[in-house]
Design a protein around this motif. Structure first.
Motif, mmCIF file in Angstrom:
data_model
loop_
_atom_site.group_PDB
_atom_site.id
_atom_site.type_symbol
_atom_site.label_atom_id
_atom_site.label_comp_id
_atom_site.label_asym_id
_atom_site.label_seq_id
_atom_site.Cartn_x
_atom_site.Cartn_y
_atom_site.Cartn_z
ATOM 1 N N VAL A 24 -6.319 -0.589 31.860
ATOM 2 C CA VAL A 24 -5.985 0.468 32.823
ATOM 3 C C VAL A 24 -6.785 1.714 32.428
ATOM 4 O O VAL A 24 -6.673 2.190 31.287
ATOM 5 N N PRO A 25 -7.614 2.214 33.336
ATOM 6 C CA PRO A 25 -8.539 3.309 32.989
ATOM 7 C C PRO A 25 -7.896 4.508 32.296
ATOM 8 O O PRO A 25 -8.465 5.036 31.334
ATOM 9 N N GLU A 26 -6.744 4.947 32.752
ATOM 10 C CA GLU A 26 -6.093 6.116 32.127
ATOM 11 C C GLU A 26 -5.736 5.833 30.671
ATOM 12 O O GLU A 26 -5.884 6.691 29.799
ATOM 13 N N ILE A 27 -5.282 4.625 30.389
ATOM 14 C CA ILE A 27 -4.908 4.264 29.016
ATOM 15 C C ILE A 27 -6.157 4.089 28.156
ATOM 16 O O ILE A 27 -6.180 4.485 26.991
ATOM 17 N N TYR A 110 2.469 9.286 30.380
ATOM 18 C CA TYR A 110 1.951 8.283 31.308
ATOM 19 C C TYR A 110 3.061 7.306 31.708
ATOM 20 O O TYR A 110 3.217 6.966 32.882
ATOM 21 N N PHE A 111 3.840 6.879 30.745
ATOM 22 C CA PHE A 111 4.960 5.957 30.985
ATOM 23 C C PHE A 111 5.961 6.569 31.971
ATOM 24 O O PHE A 111 6.397 5.911 32.920
ATOM 25 N N GLN A 112 6.302 7.817 31.757
ATOM 26 C CA GLN A 112 7.260 8.496 32.633
ATOM 27 C C GLN A 112 6.716 8.653 34.055
ATOM 28 O O GLN A 112 7.453 8.478 35.026
ATOM 29 N N ILE A 132 2.455 -0.878 37.089
ATOM 30 C CA ILE A 132 3.167 -1.927 36.345
ATOM 31 C C ILE A 132 2.291 -2.420 35.187
ATOM 32 O O ILE A 132 2.771 -2.587 34.063
ATOM 33 N N SER A 133 0.996 -2.620 35.453
ATOM 34 C CA SER A 133 0.069 -3.031 34.390
ATOM 35 C C SER A 133 0.007 -1.977 33.293
ATOM 36 O O SER A 133 -0.019 -2.292 32.099
ATOM 37 N N GLY A 134 -0.026 -0.714 33.685
ATOM 38 C CA GLY A 134 -0.044 0.374 32.716
ATOM 39 C C GLY A 134 1.213 0.402 31.861
ATOM 40 O O GLY A 134 1.140 0.619 30.655
ATOM 41 N N LEU A 135 2.357 0.158 32.480
ATOM 42 C CA LEU A 135 3.611 0.110 31.716
ATOM 43 C C LEU A 135 3.574 -1.012 30.681
ATOM 44 O O LEU A 135 3.974 -0.825 29.525
ATOM 45 N N ARG A 136 3.069 -2.168 31.103
ATOM 46 C CA ARG A 136 2.972 -3.305 30.178
ATOM 47 C C ARG A 136 2.067 -2.957 28.993
ATOM 48 O O ARG A 136 2.405 -3.207 27.837
ATOM 49 N N LEU A 141 1.121 -1.477 23.311
ATOM 50 C CA LEU A 141 0.569 -0.529 22.339
ATOM 51 C C LEU A 141 1.672 0.051 21.459
ATOM 52 O O LEU A 141 1.502 0.187 20.251
ATOM 53 N N ARG A 142 2.769 0.393 22.081
ATOM 54 C CA ARG A 142 3.900 0.951 21.335
ATOM 55 C C ARG A 142 4.384 -0.030 20.273
ATOM 56 O O ARG A 142 4.596 0.322 19.117
#
Length: 166
Positions: A24-27, A110-112, A132-136, A141-142
């Motif tokens: 995901v580009p932002e991540i 980002y999660f929020q 949803i992909s970003g949340l995963r 990562l966490r």
């Protein structure tokens, strides 16, 4: 981890976990800032030292081994080392806590944001697939960072964060 100057020797059998893919580009952008403090190294694949013998040549296997043992002057040079990629490594103990905290803050924001975009009306729609992909990815990562930076187990405390750049 086997290190050879500014390279590491990659042997998949020695790594304890499968890699996490970040796409995901932002991540990716957040992650690139995080790894700036890590050491950049080359990845060298562990060479296979066995000579493969095909099944159809099985009958000649004994003759081949006999030839090798009869020939006393054969020397095999070590194979050339070929870089297969680059990676970033950082000893878990030496990770800058301020940088880790900043990265965790960015991931939390980002999660929020992603969670706030999800509602019962759009939960199954394609418009939130990247969220949803970003949340995963944030959760993966966490879990990775929690294990390797906050664990009380000595094998993790004395280990490395290993990030392969693809």
């Amino acid at each position: 981890m086997e290190q050879d100057n500014s390279s590491i020797v990659y042997n998949s059998k020695e790594f304890t976990e499968k890699p996490i893919q970040i796409s995901v580009p932002e991540i990716v952008i957040m992650f690139e800032h995080f790894i700036e403090t890590c050491d950049e190294v080359g990845i060298i694949e562990k060479p296979n030292t066995k000579i493969p013998i095909r099944e159809e040549n099985k009958g000649t296997k004994v003759a081949y081994k006999q030839k090798l043992s009869d020939s006393k002057s054969i020397t095999l040079d070590p194979p050339l080392k070929e870089l297969s990629g680059k990676a970033y490594i950082c000893k878990s103990k030496e990770l800058d806590e301020a940088i880790l905290e900043k990265f965790c803050t960015e991931l939390t924001k980002y999660f929020q944001i992603c969670c706030s975009k999800i509602s019962p009306d759009n939960f199954l729609s394609e418009e939130i697939n990247s969220d949803i992909s970003g949340l995963r990815e944030v959760i993966e990562l966490r879990n990775y960072l929690a294990k390797y930076t906050k664990s009380k187990q000595k094998k993790y405390q004395d280990g490395y964060l290993y990030i392969a750049a693809m």
